[in-house]
Design a protein around this motif. Sequence first.
Motif, short mmCIF file in Angstrom:
data_model
loop_
_atom_site.label_atom_id
_atom_site.label_comp_id
_atom_site.label_asym_id
_atom_site.label_seq_id
_atom_site.Cartn_x
_atom_site.Cartn_y
_atom_site.Cartn_z
N ARG A 37 0.86 -1.26 -0.11
CA ARG A 37 -0.13 -0.09 -0.01
C ARG A 37 1.07 1.31 -0.12
O ARG A 37 0.23 1.81 -0.66
N ASP A 38 1.86 1.63 0.32
CA ASP A 38 2.91 2.47 0.74
C ASP A 38 4.45 2.32 0.46
O ASP A 38 4.94 0.59 0.29
N LEU A 86 0.42 4.67 -7.26
CA LEU A 86 0.67 5.22 -6.11
C LEU A 86 2.17 5.27 -6.27
O LEU A 86 3.33 5.72 -5.20
N ALA A 132 2.20 7.76 -3.09
CA ALA A 132 2.80 7.97 -1.87
C ALA A 132 4.05 8.20 -1.57
O ALA A 132 5.20 7.49 -2.32
N ASP A 155 7.40 8.37 1.95
CA ASP A 155 7.01 8.58 3.34
C ASP A 155 8.17 8.15 3.58
O ASP A 155 9.48 8.25 2.91
N THR A 165 -4.56 0.26 -3.28
CA THR A 165 -4.72 1.67 -3.41
C THR A 165 -5.36 2.33 -2.93
O THR A 165 -5.40 3.03 -2.64
N ARG A 211 -6.54 3.77 1.04
CA ARG A 211 -5.99 5.55 1.31
C ARG A 211 -7.47 5.59 1.13
O ARG A 211 -8.37 6.43 1.44
N LYS A 236 -9.61 4.95 4.42
CA LYS A 236 -9.42 5.70 5.37
C LYS A 236 -9.77 7.04 4.54
O LYS A 236 -11.16 7.55 6.15
N GLU A 237 -10.58 7.60 3.44
CA GLU A 237 -10.47 8.54 3.36
C GLU A 237 -12.40 8.27 3.94
O GLU A 237 -13.15 9.39 4.54
N ASP A 253 -5.40 -4.43 6.17
CA ASP A 253 -4.69 -4.44 4.74
C ASP A 253 -4.37 -5.35 4.52
O ASP A 253 -3.78 -6.19 5.56
N LYS A 281 -14.76 6.40 -2.14
CA LYS A 281 -14.34 7.14 -0.82
C LYS A 281 -16.14 7.24 -0.09
O LYS A 281 -16.35 7.01 0.48
#
Length: 349
Positions: A174-175, A201, A205, A207, A237, A240, A243-244, A260, A336
């Motif tokens: 995911r990240d 991503l 993305a 980090d 993907t 995210r 989360k939204e 996840d 979302k």
Amino acid sequence: MQLLRKVYRFGSTKHRFASDIKSTNRQKMNLFQAINNALDIELGANPKALLFGEDVKFGGVFRCSQGLNEKYGTDRVFNTPLCEQGIGAFGIGLASVGYTAIAEIQFGDYIFPAFDQIVNEAAKFRYRSGDQFNCGSLTIRSTWGAVGHGALYHSQSPEAYFAHTPGLKVVVPRDPIQAKGLLLASIRDKNPVIFFEPKALYRNAEDEVPLDDYELELSKAEVVQQGKHITLIGYGTQIRVLKEAAKLAEKDGVSCEIIDLQTIYPYDGQTLVDSVKKTGRCIISHEAPQTCGMGAELSAYIQERCFLHLEAPIKRVTGYDTPFPLVHEPIYLPDKFKIYEAIKQSVNY
């Protein structure tokens, strides 16, 4: 005849989750840079590791192998003909004689010409020989999912096809932190692994990625957000997006737990069951079409084990059962708002 294999000792540290990594030696990376870093570490630590695919020598379409040919030479980082079936077969052959084969298929949509090699050869190699031979040191990397303008032939999510095949592992990060750790774990796992990289991503993305050599445990789902009222399950993907949607639901007083999956197959069913028994509600989301998608498998698995704990039917929010569109991509994708609507329906059931 028994194959002779030399064991290389890696300096990696194995972790269950990214949050377990305590390293302070970090660098800001996006997802494609994290992939590149993982490949660089493996090539540097393992002289038997080979990286190959279409345009890989020049960095690849998405630049994931940029600079690696110059560093390790064309004997170890090289281009192949435009033939996915050949890439798959070549990787199987390399892995079966002791090399660590890291193959790249440019797009997940183009992995289908290699489907026979992957599901009929790589997946069955160990089983049919009674473990006398195997091609476990084979990792097939491929881009995956929607990108904004890919349409029919550059946007598909084919993970369910391979999750139906015993003998393979299927991973979607995911990240960047997860991408690096899961890729290194996939390369070093002694089973053939399909590693799908969400191309949307690659540059979106970012980090603070540990520069150390580390692995994240395969077949272990991660609870990325604790919650009380409903469990949201996804991968790649969609994390995210979940989360939204959870932020929208939070305004209504709904507490969402987000999981996840990370390894699509074999997946971590126990973490899913524990969460749904706690919340009593569940939504599963993925970009791929709904029919026979991973959402169907996970729904059945959870329902069989959580039936008496469920307060509402398990819901799936997915792509539609149509070819992937171009101008209608925003309508096709589970966003979302679709997930938020499913949350409201579930909690008000």
